[in-house]
Design an enzyme around this catalytic site. Structure first.
Site, PDB file in Angstrom:
ATOM      1  N   THR A   1     -32.536 -12.663 -21.765  1.00 39.67           N
ATOM      2  CA  THR A   1     -33.068 -12.396 -23.095  1.00 39.67           C
ATOM      3  C   THR A   1     -32.931 -13.664 -23.933  1.00 39.67           C
ATOM      4  O   THR A   1     -32.077 -14.500 -23.657  1.00 39.67           O
ATOM      5  CB  THR A   1     -32.346 -11.216 -23.769  1.00 39.67           C
ATOM      6  OG1 THR A   1     -30.965 -11.538 -23.902  1.00 39.67           O
ATOM      7  CG2 THR A   1     -32.489  -9.937 -22.960  1.00 39.67           C
TER       8      THR A   1
ATOM      9  N   GLY B   1     -31.856 -14.824 -27.094  1.00 41.90           N
ATOM     10  CA  GLY B   1     -30.631 -15.312 -27.747  1.00 41.90           C
ATOM     11  C   GLY B   1     -29.556 -15.689 -26.746  1.00 41.90           C
ATOM     12  O   GLY B   1     -28.884 -16.718 -26.854  1.00 41.90           O
ATOM     13  N   CYS B   2     -29.366 -14.833 -25.748  1.00 45.26           N
ATOM     14  CA  CYS B   2     -28.345 -15.069 -24.726  1.00 45.26           C
ATOM     15  C   CYS B   2     -28.658 -16.330 -23.939  1.00 45.26           C
ATOM     16  O   CYS B   2     -27.764 -17.123 -23.618  1.00 45.26           O
ATOM     17  CB  CYS B   2     -28.284 -13.882 -23.758  1.00 45.26           C
ATOM     18  SG  CYS B   2     -28.094 -12.273 -24.568  1.00 45.26           S
ATOM     19  N   THR B   3     -29.937 -16.515 -23.631  1.00 45.63           N
ATOM     20  CA  THR B   3     -30.360 -17.605 -22.760  1.00 45.63           C
ATOM     21  C   THR B   3     -30.467 -18.941 -23.486  1.00 45.63           C
ATOM     22  O   THR B   3     -30.098 -19.978 -22.940  1.00 45.63           O
ATOM     23  CB  THR B   3     -31.718 -17.277 -22.120  1.00 45.63           C
ATOM     24  OG1 THR B   3     -31.621 -16.018 -21.460  1.00 45.63           O
ATOM     25  CG2 THR B   3     -32.129 -18.328 -21.106  1.00 45.63           C
TER      26      THR B   3
ATOM     27  N   LEU C   1     -25.172 -18.546 -23.986  1.00 47.52           N
ATOM     28  CA  LEU C   1     -24.671 -19.111 -22.730  1.00 47.52           C
ATOM     29  C   LEU C   1     -24.653 -20.644 -22.753  1.00 47.52           C
ATOM     30  O   LEU C   1     -23.617 -21.243 -22.433  1.00 47.52           O
ATOM     31  CB  LEU C   1     -25.485 -18.592 -21.533  1.00 47.52           C
ATOM     32  CG  LEU C   1     -25.154 -19.229 -20.177  1.00 47.52           C
ATOM     33  CD1 LEU C   1     -23.737 -18.901 -19.719  1.00 47.52           C
ATOM     34  CD2 LEU C   1     -26.160 -18.787 -19.107  1.00 47.52           C
TER      35      LEU C   1
END
Lengths: 167, 189
Positions: free
Chosen positions: A52, A54-56, A60
């Site tokens: 997704t 934001g996470c990517t 992270l």
């Protein structure tokens, strides 16, 4: 009654890490989260979903980039990322965005950790209950610091740069 | 003759494990479709009856994006032979799994699928459950997933259903079986 109430309460500073059933690696190995990460100092950050935006793009990469600084400043021996995704998805995500594997990916595929810790958020667009976005530091299995995004998915207090600035 | 008696036998014998049958209309569920548009994958919501109306489509069910058989064998062969599959009256190839749209978009990119397949991101398993096509893969840490299967669907009615009855991949769910079945349908017409 007391144990039920405890289950409903969210994880907080001073609590023990949950004894949740998770999987690590391909092929998947089942582990007990509290047992596996209960010694020494560890940083755990939760993400709503591999791949997704934001996470990517932010969460992270921040921890991958700041890995050495985090280990030095907070004395942690491991940086762990947990998500309600299976090990195959997490491995593909890790191989693409953390090729040197600075972060240990933990699969909370049936949301056992998310449920036991209460660090969860309902995201219908993804299909249901996911880990909320958070970061915690634990020492010998006890939570010392915990930052959960107020809405469960924003990009603020749980980012590596925020921890490095605040703590 | 068999098709006439099928609905009656179901109510008489109260089968506990019900699989969708040939001749049945697919369930009416909102689907999250991941499609290749203008050089990227985009997600739209469309109900299954609209998505499958007035067309012949192939529907592939698979346990999980990035899992070995799905990634290395099963989906690639359908992508590779997509033009052949669509040559004689098959309008679209759908592939569904209990994964979210972002995971499926990344998977499709990795497979360089382009617009060969329209992906159904059944993240909450609703469509899988409605089709009675689920399997419990909690053991290997996957949770509730779709079984591996293929269907040929004509104007929302199931014409062929090749159910592996689990996550395994045999010739039953592979592209050669579907091509052979499409060939027979073509001869019938």
């Amino acid at each position: 009654m007391r144990s039920t109430l405890r289950l409903m309460q969210k994880l907080k500073v001073g609590d023990k890490l949950p004894a949740a059933n998770v999987h690590i690696g391909v092929p998947p190995v089942a582990v007990n989260f509290a047992e596996k990460f209960g010694k020494g100092r560890v940083l755990v950050f939760g993400v709503p979903g591999a791949f997704t935006p934001g996470c990517t793009k932010t969460h992270l990469p921040g921890y991958v980039k700041d890995s050495a600084k985090i280990r030095a400043k907070f004395g942690v021996n491991e940086i762990v990322c947990i998500a309600v995704n299976d090990v195959f998805v997490l491995e593909a995500w890790s191989m693409k965005y953390d090729p040197k594997q600075t972060v240990t990916m933990v699969s909370d595929a049936v949301a056992d950790f998310a449920t036991k810790s209460g660090l969860k958020v309902d995201l219908p667009v993804l299909g249901g209950i996911r880990s909320s976005r958070f970061a915690l530091i634990a020492e010998d299995g006890v939570v010392k610091n915990l930052f959960e995004e107020p809405d469960g998915k924003g990009l603020s207090c749980s980012l590596s740069e925020s921890l490095l600035a605040k703590l | 003759m068999q098709k006439f008696f099928k609905p009656f036998s179901k109510s008489l014998f109260n089968v506990s494990k019900r699989y969708i049958s040939v001749g049945e209309t697919i369930p009416h569920v909102n689907l999250k479709l991941v499609e290749w548009k203008n050089g990227e994958y985009a997600t739209t919501v469309l109900d299954s009856h609209s998505a499958f109306a007035n067309q012949r489509v192939i529907l592939i069910g698979f346990p999980g994006a990035f899992t070995p058989s799905c990634e290395n064998v099963h989906l690639p062969e359908y992508i590779k032979r997509a033009a052949e599959l669509k040559a004689d009256g098959t309008d679209k190839i759908f592939a569904m799994s209990v994964n979210d749209p972002f995971v499926l978009g990344a998977f499709a990119k990795k497979l360089a699928a382009g617009d060969a397949i329209t992906w159904i991101a059944d993240g909450n398993g609703e469509f899988t459950k409605a089709l009675d096509a689920g399997v419990d893969l909690s053991g290997p840490g996957l949770g509730f997933r779709s079984r591996r299967f293929t269907m040929i669907i004509e104007n929302k009615k199931v014409v062929e259903f090749n159910d592996e009855k689990g996550p395994q991949m045999t010739d039953l769910s592979r592209v050669v079986s579907v091509l052979s079945q499409l060939g027979k349908l073509k001869k019938k017409k």
